[in-house]
Design a protein around this motif. Structure first.
Motif, PDB file in Angstrom:
ATOM      1  N   HIS A   5      28.629  39.236  39.378  1.00 17.05           N
ATOM      2  CA  HIS A   5      28.189  40.622  39.224  1.00 17.05           C
ATOM      3  C   HIS A   5      28.265  41.055  37.755  1.00 17.05           C
ATOM      4  CE1 HIS A   5      27.791  44.936  39.961  1.00 17.05           C
ATOM      5  NE2 HIS A   5      28.884  45.108  39.222  1.00 17.05           N
ATOM      6  N   LYS A  30      38.333  44.095  43.557  1.00 14.78           N
ATOM      7  CA  LYS A  30      38.496  44.375  44.990  1.00 14.78           C
ATOM      8  C   LYS A  30      37.215  44.872  45.643  1.00 14.78           C
ATOM      9  CE  LYS A  30      43.461  45.411  44.937  1.00 14.78           C
ATOM     10  NZ  LYS A  30      44.496  46.464  45.117  1.00 14.78           N
ATOM     11  N   LYS A  31      36.265  45.314  44.818  1.00 19.13           N
ATOM     12  CA  LYS A  31      34.991  45.796  45.357  1.00 19.13           C
ATOM     13  C   LYS A  31      34.076  44.646  45.756  1.00 19.13           C
ATOM     14  CE  LYS A  31      35.169  49.890  42.398  1.00 19.13           C
ATOM     15  NZ  LYS A  31      34.532  50.603  41.243  1.00 19.13           N
ATOM     16  N   HIS A  32      34.494  43.420  45.449  1.00 24.24           N
ATOM     17  CA  HIS A  32      33.681  42.236  45.718  1.00 24.24           C
ATOM     18  C   HIS A  32      34.436  41.297  46.649  1.00 24.24           C
ATOM     19  CE1 HIS A  32      32.234  43.938  41.907  1.00 24.24           C
ATOM     20  NE2 HIS A  32      31.057  43.486  42.262  1.00 24.24           N
ATOM     21  N   PRO A  33      33.718  40.478  47.391  1.00 27.24           N
ATOM     22  CA  PRO A  33      34.382  39.583  48.367  1.00 27.24           C
ATOM     23  C   PRO A  33      35.226  38.487  47.737  1.00 27.24           C
ATOM     24  CG  PRO A  33      32.017  39.138  48.262  1.00 27.24           C
ATOM     25  CD  PRO A  33      32.251  40.398  47.495  1.00 27.24           C
ATOM     26  N   SER A  34      35.012  38.192  46.455  1.00 26.69           N
ATOM     27  CA  SER A  34      35.763  37.132  45.788  1.00 26.69           C
ATOM     28  C   SER A  34      35.667  37.317  44.286  1.00 26.69           C
ATOM     29  CB  SER A  34      35.204  35.755  46.165  1.00 26.69           C
ATOM     30  OG  SER A  34      33.881  35.601  45.653  1.00 26.69           O
ATOM     31  N   ALA A  61      32.292  36.188  43.122  1.00 30.68           N
ATOM     32  CA  ALA A  61      31.256  37.206  43.301  1.00 30.68           C
ATOM     33  C   ALA A  61      31.371  38.272  42.216  1.00 30.68           C
ATOM     34  CB  ALA A  61      31.373  37.837  44.685  1.00 30.68           C
TER      35      ALA A  61
END
Length: 230
Positions: A166, A155-159, A162
């Motif tokens: 990371h 949820k900390k990333h846009p998708s 992504a």
């Protein structure tokens, strides 16, 4: 376009090579990934069929029908050579929209009629679905990780894509990371689970089943490549 790796010589498919057709949602990601395995074995010919007019499972089903079944088809299925067709699909919103089950039913129907068309061929799963939840990138994740990702981290990333980029320093490397196929199969299978409706649970992927099909042909060469990764 990915530059072909220089650590192996591409082998042309033999006359009796089995074919695996992969009908997929992604025009680039899946093509780049599966392209790694092309030419690793003379006994296998991998043909990726990317989307044309849409990526939902029903459109991919019609694409497969045009490319593989219609009189004007581009490709030919040889069940005597154990040719197979796999649909590599995401869960996305397709499950909620009821577009996945018709594809599974289509595959079951095609499998059920193989012996009707070819008396000398015993029925086998020539048509299959490899569904990833939520998307193909979760399969890439399991090439390097053996645990289910934490949803709060995602949820900390846009998708999810992504998130995977990371997690993997520099992002997934299509020139070397597919060599970890055996790891991905083991990792994905270990955490795999299904919902009551038969579809994969969140962060589960049926791609390990297709991975096993490919690995059976390319195991010797892939082991050499994997050893180079350490």
């Amino acid at each position: 376009m990915i530059t072909r790796r220089k650590d192996y010589s591409k082998q042309a498919p033999s006359k009796n090579a089995s074919k695996i057709y992969i009908v997929c949602e992604g025009a680039e990601t899946e093509k780049n990934y599966f392209g790694f395995f092309e030419g690793l074995s003379s006994n296998l010919e991998l043909i990726v069929i990317p989307p044309e007019e849409g990526t939902d499972p029903l459109k991919l089903m019609e694409l497969a029908r045009r490319e593989l079944l219609d009189e004007t088809r581009t490709h030919t299925l040889d069940f005597m050579q154990n040719d197979k067709v796999w649909f590599a699909i995401d869960t996305d919103t397709w499950e909620e929209e009821g577009k996945i089950q018709p594809l599974r039913d289509f595959c079951a129907d095609q499998n059920g009629h193989i012996s009707d068309k070819y008396d000398e061929v015993k029925p086998y799963p020539a048509w299959s679905v490899a569904q990833s939840n939520p998307c193909f990138e979760i399969w890439l994740y399991y090439h390097l990780y053996d645990t289910v990702p934490d949803i709060e981290d995602i949820k900390k990333h846009p998708s999810v894509k992504a998130f995977v980029n990371h997690c993997i320093a520099g992002g997934f490397d299509y020139q070397k990371d597919p060599a970890r196929l055996k790891d991905a199969i083991e990792n994905a299978e270990k955490v795999f689970s299904r919902k009551d409706n038969g579809n994969p649970e969140l962060f589960s992927t049926e791609q390990y089943l297709l991975g096993k099909e490919i690995y059976g042909f390319v195991k010797p060469e892939l082991q050499k490549l994997r050893n180079k990764l350490g």
